[in-house]
Design a protein around this motif. Structure first.
Motif, PDB file in Angstrom:
ATOM      1  N   SER A  81      21.886 -41.997  29.615  1.00  0.00           N
ATOM      2  CA  SER A  81      22.391 -42.416  28.306  1.00  0.00           C
ATOM      3  C   SER A  81      23.884 -42.183  28.172  1.00  0.00           C
ATOM      4  CB  SER A  81      21.664 -41.665  27.191  1.00  0.00           C
ATOM      5  OG  SER A  81      20.301 -42.033  27.169  1.00  0.00           O
ATOM      6  N   ARG A  90      22.139 -49.270  26.690  1.00  0.00           N
ATOM      7  CA  ARG A  90      21.429 -49.790  25.519  1.00  0.00           C
ATOM      8  C   ARG A  90      20.083 -50.378  25.930  1.00  0.00           C
ATOM      9  NH1 ARG A  90      21.068 -54.784  22.398  1.00  0.00           N
ATOM     10  NH2 ARG A  90      20.631 -54.194  20.227  1.00  0.00           N
ATOM     11  N   ILE A  91      20.077 -51.191  26.980  1.00  0.00           N
ATOM     12  CA  ILE A  91      18.825 -51.801  27.445  1.00  0.00           C
ATOM     13  C   ILE A  91      17.834 -50.726  27.872  1.00  0.00           C
ATOM     14  CG2 ILE A  91      17.809 -53.225  29.278  1.00  0.00           C
ATOM     15  CD1 ILE A  91      20.418 -54.954  29.085  1.00  0.00           C
ATOM     16  N   ASN A  93      17.654 -47.694  26.865  1.00  0.00           N
ATOM     17  CA  ASN A  93      17.209 -46.943  25.694  1.00  0.00           C
ATOM     18  C   ASN A  93      16.376 -47.792  24.734  1.00  0.00           C
ATOM     19  OD1 ASN A  93      18.144 -44.005  25.501  1.00  0.00           O
ATOM     20  ND2 ASN A  93      19.899 -45.075  26.406  1.00  0.00           N
ATOM     21  N   LEU A  94      16.243 -49.053  25.005  1.00  0.00           N
ATOM     22  CA  LEU A  94      15.300 -49.895  24.271  1.00  0.00           C
ATOM     23  C   LEU A  94      13.987 -50.032  25.046  1.00  0.00           C
ATOM     24  CD1 LEU A  94      17.690 -52.715  23.001  1.00  0.00           C
ATOM     25  CD2 LEU A  94      16.513 -50.994  21.601  1.00  0.00           C
ATOM     26  N   ALA A  98      10.083 -47.669  24.459  1.00  0.00           N
ATOM     27  CA  ALA A  98       8.982 -48.579  24.135  1.00  0.00           C
ATOM     28  C   ALA A  98       7.812 -48.362  25.096  1.00  0.00           C
ATOM     29  CB  ALA A  98       9.466 -50.027  24.185  1.00  0.00           C
ATOM     30  N   LEU A 132      15.050 -45.544  19.794  1.00  0.00           N
ATOM     31  CA  LEU A 132      15.018 -47.005  19.664  1.00  0.00           C
ATOM     32  C   LEU A 132      15.989 -47.498  18.594  1.00  0.00           C
ATOM     33  CD1 LEU A 132      11.185 -47.594  20.027  1.00  0.00           C
ATOM     34  CD2 LEU A 132      12.963 -48.550  21.511  1.00  0.00           C
ATOM     35  N   ARG A 133      15.999 -46.824  17.451  1.00  0.00           N
ATOM     36  CA  ARG A 133      16.900 -47.223  16.356  1.00  0.00           C
ATOM     37  C   ARG A 133      18.356 -47.059  16.762  1.00  0.00           C
ATOM     38  NH1 ARG A 133      19.715 -44.980  12.205  1.00  0.00           N
ATOM     39  NH2 ARG A 133      19.886 -46.204  10.309  1.00  0.00           N
ATOM     40  N   ALA A 135      19.638 -47.096  19.772  1.00  0.00           N
ATOM     41  CA  ALA A 135      19.991 -48.110  20.769  1.00  0.00           C
ATOM     42  C   ALA A 135      20.085 -49.498  20.128  1.00  0.00           C
ATOM     43  CB  ALA A 135      18.966 -48.128  21.896  1.00  0.00           C
ATOM     44  N   TRP A 136      19.159 -49.801  19.226  1.00  0.00           N
ATOM     45  CA  TRP A 136      19.146 -51.105  18.563  1.00  0.00           C
ATOM     46  C   TRP A 136      20.412 -51.323  17.732  1.00  0.00           C
ATOM     47  CZ3 TRP A 136      16.396 -55.307  19.338  1.00  0.00           C
ATOM     48  CH2 TRP A 136      16.438 -56.328  18.387  1.00  0.00           C
ATOM     49  N   THR A 137      20.871 -50.250  17.071  1.00  0.00           N
ATOM     50  CA  THR A 137      22.045 -50.363  16.193  1.00  0.00           C
ATOM     51  C   THR A 137      23.340 -49.926  16.881  1.00  0.00           C
ATOM     52  OG1 THR A 137      21.641 -48.150  15.272  1.00  0.00           O
ATOM     53  CG2 THR A 137      20.646 -50.037  14.113  1.00  0.00           C
ATOM     54  N   TRP A 138      23.344 -49.942  18.202  1.00  0.00           N
ATOM     55  CA  TRP A 138      24.522 -49.540  18.976  1.00  0.00           C
ATOM     56  C   TRP A 138      25.737 -50.294  18.437  1.00  0.00           C
ATOM     57  CZ3 TRP A 138      23.803 -47.034  24.075  1.00  0.00           C
ATOM     58  CH2 TRP A 138      25.019 -46.731  24.709  1.00  0.00           C
TER      59      TRP A 138
END
Length: 142
Positions: A81, A90-91, A93-94, A98, A132-133, A135-138
Motif C-alpha cells: 500500500s 489502488r487496484i 486495495n480494491l 473484496a 475499500l472506501r 481505495a475507492w475515494t483515492w
C-alpha cells in the motif's frame, strides 16, 4: 492559581491515503492474530489441535502452507500500500479486500462462541470496508 485554557482549535491534518491503508491493514492483522490467539482459550480447541484438527481441516504441511499464504497477502498489503505506484496500489486495495470479505465471514461459520467470533468478524469486516472506501475515494490530481 488557575491554568489558562487553550482555546485554539486543534489542527486535524489530513492523513495520506497510503498511510490510512497501511494502518488499516496492520489493524486487520492484529485482529486476525488476536482472535486466533484468544481462540486457544476456547474449551476443546487445544485438544483438537493436538489431535491434528483445525475446524474441519487436518493439520498438515499443506494446511499450514495454505494458512501462511492466506495471511501473507494482508501482511504484504501493509508494505504494498505504501510502495506500489498509486494506480497499482489502488487496484490492489480494491481487489484484495473484496476477496477477503468472504474469507473473513467464513470464520464465524460453525463456531459455538458466536459473540466472540461475531465481534471479531464484524471488526475485521469494518476494517476491510475502510480499506475499500479509502481505495475507492483515492484522491486524484487536477
Amino acid at each position: 492559581m488557575t491554568t489558562p485554557r487553550l482555546t485554539a482549535a486543534l489542527v486535524d491534518q489530513p492523513i495520506p491515503v497510503r498511510v490510512k491503508l497501511a494502518a488499516a491493514w496492520a489493524s486487520l492483522m492484529f485482529l486476525y492474530a488476536y482472535v486466533d490467539i484468544l481462540n486457544f482459550f476456547t474449551p476443546g480447541v487445544i485438544e483438537e489441535i493436538l489431535a491434528g484438527k483445525v475446524f474441519e481441516f487436518s493439520l498438515s504441511q499443506t494446511f499450514s502452507t495454505a494458512a501462511l499464504i492466506l495471511m501473507s497477502v494482508p501482511i504484504l498489503m501493509i508494505a504494498l500500500s505504501t510502495t506500489l505506484p498509486a494506480r497499482a496500489a489502488r487496484i490492489a486495495n480494491l481487489v484484495v479486500p473484496a476477496l477477503y470479505v468472504p474469507v473473513t465471514a467464513f470464520n464465524v461459520l460453525g463456531e459455538s462462541w458466536l459473540l466472540f467470533y461475531g465481534l471479531g468478524v464484524v471488526l475485521e469486516l469494518g476494517l476491510l470496508a475502510l480499506i475499500l472506501r479509502s481505495a475507492w475515494t483515492w484522491p486524484r490530481g487536477a
